[in-house]
Scaffold this motif. Sequence first.
Motif, mmCIF file in Angstrom:
data_model
loop_
_atom_site.group_PDB
_atom_site.id
_atom_site.type_symbol
_atom_site.label_atom_id
_atom_site.label_comp_id
_atom_site.label_asym_id
_atom_site.label_seq_id
_atom_site.Cartn_x
_atom_site.Cartn_y
_atom_site.Cartn_z
ATOM 1 N N ARG A 5 0.840 -1.182 0.000
ATOM 2 C CA ARG A 5 0.000 0.000 0.000
ATOM 3 C C ARG A 5 0.879 1.235 0.000
ATOM 4 O O ARG A 5 2.061 1.182 0.325
ATOM 5 N N LYS A 6 0.273 2.373 -0.338
ATOM 6 C CA LYS A 6 1.017 3.621 -0.246
ATOM 7 C C LYS A 6 1.353 3.897 1.208
ATOM 8 O O LYS A 6 0.542 3.661 2.093
ATOM 9 N N PRO A 7 2.544 4.372 1.483
ATOM 10 C CA PRO A 7 2.928 4.606 2.869
ATOM 11 C C PRO A 7 2.064 5.673 3.514
ATOM 12 O O PRO A 7 1.700 6.656 2.882
ATOM 13 N N ASN A 8 1.760 5.445 4.777
ATOM 14 C CA ASN A 8 1.044 6.416 5.583
ATOM 15 C C ASN A 8 2.087 7.222 6.348
ATOM 16 O O ASN A 8 2.695 6.744 7.284
ATOM 17 N N THR A 9 2.315 8.468 5.935
ATOM 18 C CA THR A 9 3.432 9.245 6.464
ATOM 19 C C THR A 9 3.348 9.431 7.966
ATOM 20 O O THR A 9 4.316 9.240 8.692
ATOM 21 N N SER A 10 2.147 9.746 8.469
ATOM 22 C CA SER A 10 2.024 10.002 9.894
ATOM 23 C C SER A 10 2.291 8.746 10.704
ATOM 24 O O SER A 10 2.910 8.782 11.754
ATOM 25 N N ARG A 11 1.871 7.597 10.183
ATOM 26 C CA ARG A 11 2.125 6.341 10.890
ATOM 27 C C ARG A 11 3.605 5.985 10.842
ATOM 28 O O ARG A 11 4.187 5.544 11.812
ATOM 29 N N ASP A 12 4.208 6.156 9.659
ATOM 30 C CA ASP A 12 5.612 5.784 9.505
ATOM 31 C C ASP A 12 6.511 6.550 10.473
ATOM 32 O O ASP A 12 7.528 6.048 10.930
ATOM 33 N N GLN A 13 6.146 7.785 10.808
ATOM 34 C CA GLN A 13 6.994 8.588 11.677
ATOM 35 C C GLN A 13 7.005 8.065 13.109
ATOM 36 O O GLN A 13 7.942 8.292 13.848
ATOM 37 N N THR A 14 5.928 7.343 13.495
ATOM 38 C CA THR A 14 5.837 6.873 14.873
ATOM 39 C C THR A 14 6.054 5.373 15.000
ATOM 40 O O THR A 14 6.165 4.855 16.093
ATOM 41 N N ALA A 15 6.106 4.640 13.873
ATOM 42 C CA ALA A 15 6.227 3.186 13.938
ATOM 43 C C ALA A 15 7.622 2.778 14.377
ATOM 44 O O ALA A 15 8.617 3.392 13.987
ATOM 45 N N PRO A 16 7.731 1.716 15.192
ATOM 46 C CA PRO A 16 9.045 1.234 15.574
ATOM 47 C C PRO A 16 9.737 0.573 14.401
ATOM 48 O O PRO A 16 9.101 0.177 13.430
ATOM 49 N N ALA A 17 11.047 0.452 14.483
ATOM 50 C CA ALA A 17 11.806 -0.158 13.391
ATOM 51 C C ALA A 17 11.460 -1.627 13.246
ATOM 52 O O ALA A 17 11.456 -2.153 12.145
ATOM 53 N N THR A 18 11.185 -2.292 14.361
ATOM 54 C CA THR A 18 10.814 -3.702 14.320
ATOM 55 C C THR A 18 9.784 -3.986 15.400
ATOM 56 O O THR A 18 9.624 -3.242 16.354
ATOM 57 N N SER A 19 9.057 -5.084 15.212
ATOM 58 C CA SER A 19 8.192 -5.629 16.249
ATOM 59 C C SER A 19 8.749 -6.998 16.602
ATOM 60 O O SER A 19 9.653 -7.503 15.944
ATOM 61 N N GLN A 20 8.180 -7.627 17.630
ATOM 62 C CA GLN A 20 8.722 -8.909 18.074
ATOM 63 C C GLN A 20 7.632 -9.967 18.201
ATOM 64 O O GLN A 20 6.481 -9.663 18.497
ATOM 65 N N LEU A 21 8.026 -11.202 17.956
ATOM 66 C CA LEU A 21 7.183 -12.343 18.281
ATOM 67 C C LEU A 21 8.036 -13.303 19.104
ATOM 68 O O LEU A 21 9.263 -13.298 19.019
ATOM 69 N N ARG A 22 7.372 -14.105 19.900
ATOM 70 C CA ARG A 22 8.070 -15.041 20.777
ATOM 71 C C ARG A 22 7.715 -16.469 20.389
ATOM 72 O O ARG A 22 6.549 -16.803 20.223
ATOM 73 N N ILE A 23 8.729 -17.307 20.232
ATOM 74 C CA ILE A 23 8.484 -18.731 19.994
ATOM 75 C C ILE A 23 8.119 -19.369 21.333
ATOM 76 O O ILE A 23 8.821 -19.180 22.328
ATOM 77 N N ILE A 24 7.012 -20.094 21.370
ATOM 78 C CA ILE A 24 6.465 -20.514 22.662
ATOM 79 C C ILE A 24 6.730 -21.974 23.017
ATOM 80 O O ILE A 24 6.415 -22.395 24.127
ATOM 81 N N GLY A 25 7.316 -22.741 22.102
ATOM 82 C CA GLY A 25 7.595 -24.135 22.441
ATOM 83 C C GLY A 25 8.708 -24.717 21.593
ATOM 84 O O GLY A 25 9.126 -24.138 20.586
ATOM 85 N N GLY A 26 9.227 -25.877 22.006
ATOM 86 C CA GLY A 26 10.245 -26.558 21.230
ATOM 87 C C GLY A 26 11.656 -26.092 21.535
ATOM 88 O O GLY A 26 11.924 -25.456 22.551
ATOM 89 N N ARG A 27 12.572 -26.376 20.624
ATOM 90 C CA ARG A 27 13.992 -26.129 20.892
ATOM 91 C C ARG A 27 14.331 -24.649 20.977
ATOM 92 O O ARG A 27 15.337 -24.280 21.580
ATOM 93 N N TRP A 28 13.523 -23.788 20.357
ATOM 94 C CA TRP A 28 13.776 -22.347 20.428
ATOM 95 C C TRP A 28 12.809 -21.658 21.386
ATOM 96 O O TRP A 28 12.583 -20.449 21.284
ATOM 97 N N ARG A 29 12.258 -22.392 22.279
ATOM 98 C CA ARG A 29 11.262 -21.833 23.206
ATOM 99 C C ARG A 29 11.806 -20.585 23.914
ATOM 100 O O ARG A 29 12.931 -20.574 24.421
ATOM 101 N N GLY A 30 10.979 -19.539 23.917
ATOM 102 C CA GLY A 30 11.353 -18.298 24.582
ATOM 103 C C GLY A 30 12.142 -17.331 23.726
ATOM 104 O O GLY A 30 12.321 -16.170 24.117
ATOM 105 N N ARG A 31 12.625 -17.774 22.557
ATOM 106 C CA ARG A 31 13.384 -16.868 21.691
ATOM 107 C C ARG A 31 12.471 -15.780 21.148
ATOM 108 O O ARG A 31 11.359 -16.045 20.700
ATOM 109 N N LYS A 32 12.955 -14.553 21.172
ATOM 110 C CA LYS A 32 12.212 -13.435 20.619
ATOM 111 C C LYS A 32 12.834 -13.040 19.285
ATOM 112 O O LYS A 32 14.044 -12.853 19.200
ATOM 113 N N LEU A 33 11.994 -12.939 18.281
ATOM 114 C CA LEU A 33 12.463 -12.652 16.937
ATOM 115 C C LEU A 33 11.787 -11.385 16.423
ATOM 116 O O LEU A 33 10.613 -11.136 16.689
ATOM 117 N N ALA A 34 12.551 -10.617 15.672
ATOM 118 C CA ALA A 34 12.031 -9.366 15.132
ATOM 119 C C ALA A 34 11.292 -9.615 13.821
ATOM 120 O O ALA A 34 11.603 -10.531 13.069
#
Length: 200
Positions: A5-34
């Motif tokens: 989509r076309k960028p929303n200028t006002s949103r882009d100025q306040t958006a963080p560079a990355t967001s995070q998700l957390r792996i909740i099970g298995g060998r990478w349990r607890g790892r946070k990824l951007a």
Amino acid sequence: MPRPRKPNTSRDQTAPATSQLRIIGGRWRGRKLAFAPIEGLRPTGDRLRETLFNWLQFHLPGARCLDLFAGSGALGLEALSRGAGSVDFVELHRGAAQTLRQQLDLLQAEHGRVHNCPAEMFLTQAALQQESFDLVFIDPPFAGDLWQETISQLCDASLLAENALIYIESPRDKPVPVPPGWQLEKEKQAGQVCMRLFSL
């Protein structure tokens, strides 16, 4: 898989560079990824993922998985963490696909492959190569109407292995017809989201 989509200028100025998700099970349990905070990208939340992967726990080891409309990669990464044999991540947005590749490199997950292309293109190519999948995640952008088209192509191309499982995430009020041979194994509604797991 967010649509460009076309960028929303006002949103882009306040958006963080990355967001995070957390792996909740298995060998990478607890790892946070951007992942990139791209408009329309909606990772499946922790509680829904925990429910889903409780449903799948006996089916994941060694399974060949397909994460269509991968977005942040939350479902496919969770599957790899919990013992899936391989995951093909299909994501149209170039930035999201690049971030996914970086996360797989970070985790040294050699059994994950990212395909930066439309889902329909990947399915067509996979059919030509006579590939098949044990588990397919279908979680397209809710703003689109891609469920039926994707399900039809998946079946027409014979990409589902014997006894395959198909997970569909959709808006609560969105009916998603499935082929007659699909059996509903599990279903749950949480807020405005409906989770369904089907088997062949």
